[in-house]
Design a protein around this motif. Structure first.
Motif, PDB file in Angstrom:
ATOM      1  N   GLY A   1     -53.738 -62.410  49.332  1.00  0.00           N
ATOM      2  CA  GLY A   1     -52.680 -62.505  50.200  1.00  0.00           C
ATOM      3  C   GLY A   1     -52.541 -61.484  51.411  1.00  0.00           C
ATOM      4  N   SER A   2     -51.357 -61.427  51.915  1.00  0.00           N
ATOM      5  CA  SER A   2     -51.186 -60.386  53.215  1.00  0.00           C
ATOM      6  C   SER A   2     -50.169 -59.599  52.873  1.00  0.00           C
ATOM      7  CB  SER A   2     -50.970 -61.294  54.297  1.00  0.00           C
ATOM      8  OG  SER A   2     -51.806 -62.577  54.601  1.00  0.00           O
ATOM      9  N   ARG A   3     -50.166 -58.302  53.947  1.00  0.00           N
ATOM     10  CA  ARG A   3     -49.237 -57.352  53.818  1.00  0.00           C
ATOM     11  C   ARG A   3     -48.636 -57.191  55.362  1.00  0.00           C
ATOM     12  NH1 ARG A   3     -47.558 -53.558  49.846  1.00  0.00           N
ATOM     13  NH2 ARG A   3     -46.842 -51.646  50.624  1.00  0.00           N
ATOM     14  N   ILE A   4     -47.498 -57.190  55.502  1.00  0.00           N
ATOM     15  CA  ILE A   4     -46.943 -57.085  56.846  1.00  0.00           C
ATOM     16  C   ILE A   4     -45.746 -56.088  56.723  1.00  0.00           C
ATOM     17  CG2 ILE A   4     -45.488 -58.338  58.549  1.00  0.00           C
ATOM     18  CD1 ILE A   4     -47.307 -60.732  56.081  1.00  0.00           C
TER      19      ILE A   4
ATOM     20  N   ALA B   1     -42.450 -52.768  54.131  1.00  0.00           N
ATOM     21  CA  ALA B   1     -43.648 -53.436  53.950  1.00  0.00           C
ATOM     22  C   ALA B   1     -43.348 -54.748  52.909  1.00  0.00           C
ATOM     23  CB  ALA B   1     -44.762 -52.541  53.151  1.00  0.00           C
ATOM     24  N   LEU B   2     -43.878 -56.063  53.682  1.00  0.00           N
ATOM     25  CA  LEU B   2     -43.517 -57.116  52.860  1.00  0.00           C
ATOM     26  C   LEU B   2     -44.777 -57.700  52.333  1.00  0.00           C
ATOM     27  CD1 LEU B   2     -41.059 -58.816  55.210  1.00  0.00           C
ATOM     28  CD2 LEU B   2     -40.503 -57.609  53.163  1.00  0.00           C
ATOM     29  N   SER B   3     -44.909 -58.036  51.185  1.00  0.00           N
ATOM     30  CA  SER B   3     -46.141 -58.716  50.528  1.00  0.00           C
ATOM     31  C   SER B   3     -45.840 -60.326  50.492  1.00  0.00           C
ATOM     32  CB  SER B   3     -46.169 -58.301  49.161  1.00  0.00           C
ATOM     33  OG  SER B   3     -46.499 -56.788  49.018  1.00  0.00           O
TER      34      SER B   3
ATOM     35  N   ARG C   1     -50.980 -55.737  58.296  1.00  0.00           N
ATOM     36  CA  ARG C   1     -51.517 -54.577  57.901  1.00  0.00           C
ATOM     37  C   ARG C   1     -52.956 -54.690  56.955  1.00  0.00           C
ATOM     38  NH1 ARG C   1     -50.064 -52.105  61.741  1.00  0.00           N
ATOM     39  NH2 ARG C   1     -48.639 -50.536  61.782  1.00  0.00           N
ATOM     40  N   GLU C   2     -52.682 -55.723  56.151  1.00  0.00           N
ATOM     41  CA  GLU C   2     -53.717 -56.020  55.044  1.00  0.00           C
ATOM     42  C   GLU C   2     -53.677 -57.484  55.148  1.00  0.00           C
ATOM     43  OE1 GLU C   2     -53.247 -54.323  51.330  1.00  0.00           O
ATOM     44  OE2 GLU C   2     -52.566 -52.570  52.062  1.00  0.00           O
ATOM     45  N   LYS C   3     -55.023 -58.099  54.916  1.00  0.00           N
ATOM     46  CA  LYS C   3     -55.283 -59.448  54.673  1.00  0.00           C
ATOM     47  C   LYS C   3     -56.390 -59.591  53.819  1.00  0.00           C
ATOM     48  CE  LYS C   3     -57.224 -62.062  57.716  1.00  0.00           C
ATOM     49  NZ  LYS C   3     -57.821 -62.996  58.880  1.00  0.00           N
ATOM     50  N   GLY C   4     -56.433 -60.658  52.910  1.00  0.00           N
ATOM     51  CA  GLY C   4     -57.571 -60.905  51.956  1.00  0.00           C
ATOM     52  C   GLY C   4     -57.446 -62.091  51.197  1.00  0.00           C
ATOM     53  N   SER C   5     -58.118 -62.371  50.329  1.00  0.00           N
ATOM     54  CA  SER C   5     -58.163 -63.690  49.349  1.00  0.00           C
ATOM     55  C   SER C   5     -56.749 -63.483  48.526  1.00  0.00           C
ATOM     56  CB  SER C   5     -59.266 -63.751  48.392  1.00  0.00           C
ATOM     57  OG  SER C   5     -59.252 -62.630  47.611  1.00  0.00           O
TER      58      SER C   5
ATOM     59  N   ASP D   1     -48.242 -63.855  49.287  1.00  0.00           N
ATOM     60  CA  ASP D   1     -49.333 -64.610  48.663  1.00  0.00           C
ATOM     61  C   ASP D   1     -50.046 -65.363  49.799  1.00  0.00           C
ATOM     62  OD1 ASP D   1     -48.871 -63.376  46.417  1.00  0.00           O
ATOM     63  OD2 ASP D   1     -48.063 -65.042  45.355  1.00  0.00           O
ATOM     64  N   ALA D   2     -49.531 -65.808  50.824  1.00  0.00           N
ATOM     65  CA  ALA D   2     -50.128 -66.697  51.681  1.00  0.00           C
ATOM     66  C   ALA D   2     -51.288 -65.849  52.499  1.00  0.00           C
ATOM     67  CB  ALA D   2     -48.971 -67.327  52.738  1.00  0.00           C
ATOM     68  N   PRO D   3     -52.395 -66.701  53.072  1.00  0.00           N
ATOM     69  CA  PRO D   3     -53.075 -65.933  53.712  1.00  0.00           C
ATOM     70  C   PRO D   3     -52.608 -65.771  55.276  1.00  0.00           C
ATOM     71  CG  PRO D   3     -53.874 -68.467  53.574  1.00  0.00           C
ATOM     72  CD  PRO D   3     -52.637 -67.997  52.616  1.00  0.00           C
ATOM     73  N   ALA D   4     -53.246 -65.254  56.035  1.00  0.00           N
ATOM     74  CA  ALA D   4     -52.853 -64.897  57.476  1.00  0.00           C
ATOM     75  C   ALA D   4     -54.011 -65.201  58.406  1.00  0.00           C
ATOM     76  CB  ALA D   4     -52.326 -63.459  57.740  1.00  0.00           C
ATOM     77  N   ASP D   5     -53.750 -66.164  59.227  1.00  0.00           N
ATOM     78  CA  ASP D   5     -54.793 -66.608  60.405  1.00  0.00           C
ATOM     79  C   ASP D   5     -54.596 -65.603  61.504  1.00  0.00           C
ATOM     80  OD1 ASP D   5     -56.888 -67.835  61.775  1.00  0.00           O
ATOM     81  OD2 ASP D   5     -55.338 -69.536  62.212  1.00  0.00           O
ATOM     82  N   ALA D   6     -54.688 -64.429  61.000  1.00  0.00           N
ATOM     83  CA  ALA D   6     -54.644 -63.407  62.245  1.00  0.00           C
ATOM     84  C   ALA D   6     -55.626 -62.187  61.986  1.00  0.00           C
ATOM     85  CB  ALA D   6     -53.108 -63.137  62.500  1.00  0.00           C
ATOM     86  N   VAL D   7     -55.525 -61.414  63.054  1.00  0.00           N
ATOM     87  CA  VAL D   7     -56.270 -60.055  62.863  1.00  0.00           C
ATOM     88  C   VAL D   7     -55.367 -58.817  62.563  1.00  0.00           C
ATOM     89  CG1 VAL D   7     -57.785 -58.433  64.159  1.00  0.00           C
ATOM     90  CG2 VAL D   7     -58.144 -61.019  64.663  1.00  0.00           C
TER      91      VAL D   7
END
Length: 379
Positions: free
Chosen positions: A270-273, A280-282, A264-268, A284-290
């Motif tokens: 971290g990510s939100r899935i 919703a799970l948070s 749902r969100e990605k940025g410097s 800190d790791a970056p995501a190599d996905a759209v």
């Protein structure tokens, strides 16, 4: 001599752009009829490296090792050792020796004769053979067993004889095919460290094939994870464990919890899935996905916390029922079935001496993990 620990900590030629690989495997393929055992594989190994090929049975790791040793001919591609193309060079002329899983000792020969067999085949003078064999037996701590036959030795001792024989010709590279597979668990663990010490003392390059992840993690400087004739990831043991590049690698090395959801969100930061149940799970790791794509948040059991009450101010918190418990002495593993049916594995270290658990079967429980506990995987 510098300690093994400090040497391994500072040894990382693969991180030096100026370092030249000792073994270069380029676009290597091996076919057996219609079956492709090794598929266009490229790999580099450095001098004095303890390198592990890790994978399930049938993944191609032993075939790759046999091509290095000259026992199989590549269908395509090439192997270079210290800049020399090994194409067409038979096993006995390669600066490589192989220790087979079966040990392949001659039952009618003494330990001494087994160790010196290859040297006699090369025509080395008797005096030099005796001196070299004595050195090898001292190295593997078998001097007092020189006159015994293989059937008079334990499994661990036979393994040492095979190792001494493999080292007697002083190869530049030692290939080991499941070298500890025939040993019991305790002896296997002890021998892992002996092999590491030997490799460090002799300054050789070791390439070991194993399906035992703990063995690879303990001994190797780097590990190549193989599947279906391909290398999926090459990295140090901590990198393989903490930063796997795929669900296959994460699941193959150690235990893992995979939380599937949409990014749902990605940025410097971290990510939100978001999972299918809306949780919703948070991370800190970056995501190599759209954003919007399916991803998996992978979390190791030891990074999960389990408790009978909802933890205060905790993120990534889920409720469920204790489905199973495994008490292993040094740790306890809880299997918690979440309300959506997913079973989560959480392990806790038993640092206090006590009998009886805070949680037991069918208790309601909370599992949680910190945002920095997991890695986001897109494949």
């Amino acid at each position: 001599m510098e300690s093994l620990g400090s040497t391994r900590r500072s040894f990382a030629p693969w991180a030096d752009p100026k370092a030249k690989p000792y073994i270069q495997i380029e676009n290597l393929t091996k076919r057996f009829g219609d079956f492709t055992a090794v598929d266009d594989l490229t790999l580099t190994i450095y001098e004095r490296e303890f390198f592990a090929l890790l994978g399930a049975s049938g993944c191609g790791k032993s075939t790759l090792l046999r091509m290095l040793g000259g026992f199989e001919t590549p269908s395509a591609g090439r192997i270079l050792l210290d800049g020399q193309d090994l194409r067409g060079i038979p096993p006995y002329k390669r600066p490589v020796n192989m220790m087979f899983q079966s040990y392949a000792l001659f039952p009618h020969m003494s330990v001494e004769a087994n160790v010196g067999f290859g040297l006699r085949q090369e025509g080395m003078p008797k005096g030099q053979i005796a001196e070299r064999v004595a050195q090898m037996l001292k190295l593997v701590k078998l001097e007092q067993f020189a006159g015994r036959k293989p059937h008079q030795l334990s499994g661990g001792q036979r393994q040492r004889v095979a190792l001494a024989r493999s080292l007697a010709k002083r190869p530049k590279v030692l290939l080991l095919d499941e070298p500890l597979g025939a040993l019991d668990k305790k002896l296997r663990e002890e021998t892992q460290f002996e092999l590491m010490d030997l490799q460090h003392e002799l300054g050789l390059t070791f390439v070991v094939v194993t399906h035992d992840q703990e063995e690879a993690m303990t001994m190797a400087d780097r590990i190549a994870i193989m599947e279906k004739g391909n290398v999926l990831q090459v990295a140090t043991p901590p990198e393989i464990y903490e930063a796997p590049n795929s669900r296959f690698v994460a699941d193959f090395v150690g235990s893992i919890n995979m939380f599937e959801g949409k990014l749902r969100e990605k940025g410097s930061r971290g990510s939100r899935i978001v999972r299918a149940d809306g949780l919703a799970l948070s991370a800190d790791a970056p995501a190599d996905a759209v954003v919007g794509e399916k991803v998996w948040l992978a979390v190791r059991p030891e990074k999960m916390k389990v408790s009978s009450a909802r933890p205060d101010n905790a993120v990534n918190t889920m409720e469920g029922e204790v489905w199973d418990i495994a008490y292993l002495g040094d740790m306890t593993i809880y299997y918690v079935k979440l309300d959506d049916g997913m079973v989560v594995k959480a392990s806790t270290v038993n640092s206090l001496r006590r009998i009886g658990e805070e949680l037991t079967w069918h208790d309601r429980a909370w599992v949680s993990f910190a945002p920095d506990a997991g890695v986001v995987l897109a494949r």
